[in-house]
Scaffold this active site. Structure first.
Site, PDB file in Angstrom:
ATOM      1  N   LYS A 117       0.849  -1.210   0.092  1.00  0.00           N
ATOM      2  CA  LYS A 117      -0.041  -0.062   0.121  1.00  0.00           C
ATOM      3  C   LYS A 117       0.986   1.290  -0.036  1.00  0.00           C
ATOM      4  O   LYS A 117       0.368   2.378  -0.708  1.00  0.00           O
ATOM      5  CB  LYS A 117      -0.853  -0.129   1.387  1.00  0.00           C
ATOM      6  CG  LYS A 117      -2.121  -1.119   1.176  1.00  0.00           C
ATOM      7  CD  LYS A 117      -3.388  -0.463   1.228  1.00  0.00           C
ATOM      8  CE  LYS A 117      -4.329  -1.651   0.610  1.00  0.00           C
ATOM      9  NZ  LYS A 117      -5.557  -1.828   1.044  1.00  0.00           N
ATOM     10  N   LYS A 199      -3.911  -8.603  -7.234  1.00  0.00           N
ATOM     11  CA  LYS A 199      -5.112  -9.212  -6.602  1.00  0.00           C
ATOM     12  C   LYS A 199      -6.231  -8.198  -7.344  1.00  0.00           C
ATOM     13  O   LYS A 199      -6.148  -7.081  -7.552  1.00  0.00           O
ATOM     14  CB  LYS A 199      -5.115  -8.986  -5.293  1.00  0.00           C
ATOM     15  CG  LYS A 199      -6.212  -9.215  -4.261  1.00  0.00           C
ATOM     16  CD  LYS A 199      -5.988  -8.964  -2.826  1.00  0.00           C
ATOM     17  CE  LYS A 199      -6.395  -7.496  -2.733  1.00  0.00           C
ATOM     18  NZ  LYS A 199      -6.971  -7.334  -1.177  1.00  0.00           N
ATOM     19  N   LYS A 202     -11.185  -3.485  -5.246  1.00  0.00           N
ATOM     20  CA  LYS A 202     -12.199  -2.364  -5.517  1.00  0.00           C
ATOM     21  C   LYS A 202     -11.542  -1.057  -5.787  1.00  0.00           C
ATOM     22  O   LYS A 202     -12.484  -0.352  -6.399  1.00  0.00           O
ATOM     23  CB  LYS A 202     -12.991  -2.358  -4.110  1.00  0.00           C
ATOM     24  CG  LYS A 202     -12.467  -1.717  -2.918  1.00  0.00           C
ATOM     25  CD  LYS A 202     -13.573  -1.519  -1.846  1.00  0.00           C
ATOM     26  CE  LYS A 202     -13.506  -2.592  -0.671  1.00  0.00           C
ATOM     27  NZ  LYS A 202     -12.421  -2.663   0.247  1.00  0.00           N
TER      28      LYS A 202
HETATM   29  N1  AQP Z   1      -9.397 -10.398  -4.850  1.00  0.00           N
HETATM   30  C1  AQP Z   1      -9.642 -11.013  -3.398  1.00  0.00           C
HETATM   31  N2  AQP Z   1      -9.768 -12.334  -3.342  1.00  0.00           N
HETATM   32  C2  AQP Z   1     -10.119 -12.785  -2.372  1.00  0.00           C
HETATM   33  N3  AQP Z   1     -10.199 -12.280  -1.219  1.00  0.00           N
HETATM   34  C3  AQP Z   1     -10.535 -10.988  -1.393  1.00  0.00           C
HETATM   35  N4  AQP Z   1     -10.746 -10.027  -0.328  1.00  0.00           N
HETATM   36  C4  AQP Z   1     -10.565  -8.609  -0.909  1.00  0.00           C
HETATM   37  N5  AQP Z   1     -10.073  -8.742  -2.063  1.00  0.00           N
HETATM   38  C5  AQP Z   1     -10.014 -10.231  -2.406  1.00  0.00           C
HETATM   39  C6  AQP Z   1     -10.941 -10.371   1.164  1.00  0.00           C
HETATM   40  O1  AQP Z   1     -11.930  -9.514   1.453  1.00  0.00           O
HETATM   41  C7  AQP Z   1     -11.970  -9.155   2.837  1.00  0.00           C
HETATM   42  C8  AQP Z   1     -12.103  -7.610   3.210  1.00  0.00           C
HETATM   43  O2  AQP Z   1     -10.925  -6.929   2.243  1.00  0.00           O
HETATM   44  P1  AQP Z   1     -10.962  -5.160   2.552  1.00  0.00           P
HETATM   45  O3  AQP Z   1     -11.868  -4.731   1.366  1.00  0.00           O
HETATM   46  O4  AQP Z   1     -11.206  -4.760   3.645  1.00  0.00           O
HETATM   47  O5  AQP Z   1      -9.647  -4.932   1.982  1.00  0.00           O
HETATM   48  P2  AQP Z   1      -8.542  -5.430   0.795  1.00  0.00           P
HETATM   49  O6  AQP Z   1      -8.207  -6.924   0.720  1.00  0.00           O
HETATM   50  O7  AQP Z   1      -7.752  -4.319   0.829  1.00  0.00           O
HETATM   51  O8  AQP Z   1      -9.490  -5.408  -0.319  1.00  0.00           O
HETATM   52  P3  AQP Z   1      -9.585  -4.422  -1.801  1.00  0.00           P
HETATM   53  O9  AQP Z   1     -10.590  -4.727  -2.575  1.00  0.00           O
HETATM   54  O10 AQP Z   1      -8.169  -4.606  -2.195  1.00  0.00           O
HETATM   55  O11 AQP Z   1      -9.597  -3.054  -1.051  1.00  0.00           O
HETATM   56  P4  AQP Z   1      -8.804  -1.825  -1.304  1.00  0.00           P
HETATM   57  O12 AQP Z   1      -8.912  -1.707  -2.884  1.00  0.00           O
HETATM   58  O13 AQP Z   1      -9.669  -0.739  -0.739  1.00  0.00           O
HETATM   59  O14 AQP Z   1      -7.560  -1.714  -0.719  1.00  0.00           O
HETATM   60  C9  AQP Z   1     -10.522  -9.677   3.385  1.00  0.00           C
HETATM   61  O15 AQP Z   1     -10.683 -10.901   4.232  1.00  0.00           O
HETATM   62  C10 AQP Z   1      -9.681  -9.837   2.019  1.00  0.00           C
HETATM   63  O16 AQP Z   1      -8.794 -10.959   1.972  1.00  0.00           O
END
Ligand code: AQP
Length: 337
Positions: A117, A199, A202
């Protein structure tokens, strides 16, 4: 209910930092739904984590309610689970402070999400981003969670949580349950449709890289058709060497529940374009009812507000009990002791 009849406890959460994606279903929500009947569940909307990246306030407010509505739309039952917003329960920040005094600087520096990040947000590498895993440990430990269903990327944070729980228990006396991560065999890391080495996220600036659960059928079709694959010709599951097609196989498995081995067996000789058409069709059928339920639930803000209010009251009672115990053990004086 007697203590021995108590169900084991789950805690998990998602940041309201955008519209939820297929990755959230794969790594988190579908496992929450599967486990909710056998566990006492706390499903949080972690808005305090979300502000470790700069947010537009109006979006953060909107996405918080979107997130609650999506929990319900994907099958979380409010009768089974406590659904609440992290910032409504002050004990999260309070316990995080205590845990930060037990966390080594070097230990926190090893967290790979912080490194990733920091690269993505080089203009805003704030201390909150660095201490994110400590707040996450507080989230989990406050509820004495036994199990934390998360995607692969959060495994290291759950390990830190376990270390902190054990450390506190050893220094003072047994206080926290030591939680286990629950990571699904498939879908633990759905990948970007535009770069299968990354990955699915969002907040990916390329909207074509991500299936959002609010995407309409045309958008889903288009994104799958345009997904980056590789130069192979067969439909094979090999995430290391064929990440693009393997990701599509995982998506197909998620949408249909057909075992990965059976998909590969049945579709091995299909062309990529035939396979993509099948994935798109299955995914439309899977996402459409979720989207429709989401729209219905999201349109009733009063009901969502009342759900989150009662969720926060319940969560706060449990969290406060743990926090009081912690404060007493570390030696904070209180006239109530
Ligand atoms: N691509 C993914 N595959 C599997 N699991 C995922 N999770 C998120 N993306 C995937 C799981 O969802 C939970 C919460 O995620 P989060 O939104 O709090 O944080 P993140 O992992 O940082 O998700 P994003 O979409 O990548 O968010 P941003 O873009 O805001 O940083 C977790 O259990 C995560 O593993």
């Amino acid at each position: 209910m007697s203590d021995s009849a108590k169900r084991p406890i789950i805690f998990s959460g998602i940041q309201p930092s955008g519209e939820l994606t297929l990755g959230h279903i794969a790594g988190a929500l579908r496992n929450w739904v599967a486990l909710q009947r056998d566990y006492e569940c706390y499903f949080c909307i972690v808005d305090m984590h979300a502000i470790t990246v700069r947010q537009v306030p109006a979006n953060l407010r909107r996405w918080t309610l979107d997130c609650a509505a999506m929990y319900l739309a994907t099958g979380i039952q409010p009768e089974q689970a406590t659904i609440f917003v992290q910032s409504h329960v002050p004990a999260h920040a309070e316990l995080a402070w205590v845990l930060s005094t037990l966390t080594g600087f070097g230990e926190a520096s090893r967290m790979t999400q912080f490194k990733e990040k920091s690269e993505q947000h080089a203009h805003n590498i704030n201390v909150g981003l660095f201490t994110y895993p400590i707040l996450m440990a507080a989230d989990i430990l406050l509820y004495q969670a036994d199990l934390v269903p998360v995607g692969e990327d959060q495994k290291q944070h759950v390990e830190l949580t376990r270390d902190l729980a054990q450390r506190f228990n050893n220094i003072y006396s047994p206080t926290f349950a030591v939680p286990e991560p629950y990571i699904p065999r498939y879908g633990a890391r759905l990948m970007s449709l535009q770069d299968p080495h990354k990955k699915m996220s969002k907040s990916d600036p390329n909207r074509n890289a991500t299936i959002f659960l609010v995407d309409d059928n045309d958008a889903i079709q288009r994104k799958i058709q345009r997904a980056v694959t590789d130069s192979g010709t067969t439909i094979e599951y090999d995430p290391e060497n064929r990440p693009g097609i393997s990701n599509l196989i995982e998506i197909y498995h998620l949408a249909t529940d057909e075992p990965i081995e059976a998909i590969v067996e049945r579709c091995r000789e299909w062309t990529y374009s035939q396979f993509k058409a099948a994935v798109a069709e299955a995914l439309v059928a899977y996402v459409e009812p979720v989207r429709t339920r989401f729209q219905q639930i999201r349109s009733d803000e009063a009901s969502l507000a009342s759900l989150l209010l009662s969720g926060a009251e319940r969560a706060a009672r449990v969290a406060q009990r743990t926090l009081r115990k912690v404060y007493r053990k570390i030696g904070f004086w209180s006239p109530k002791d």
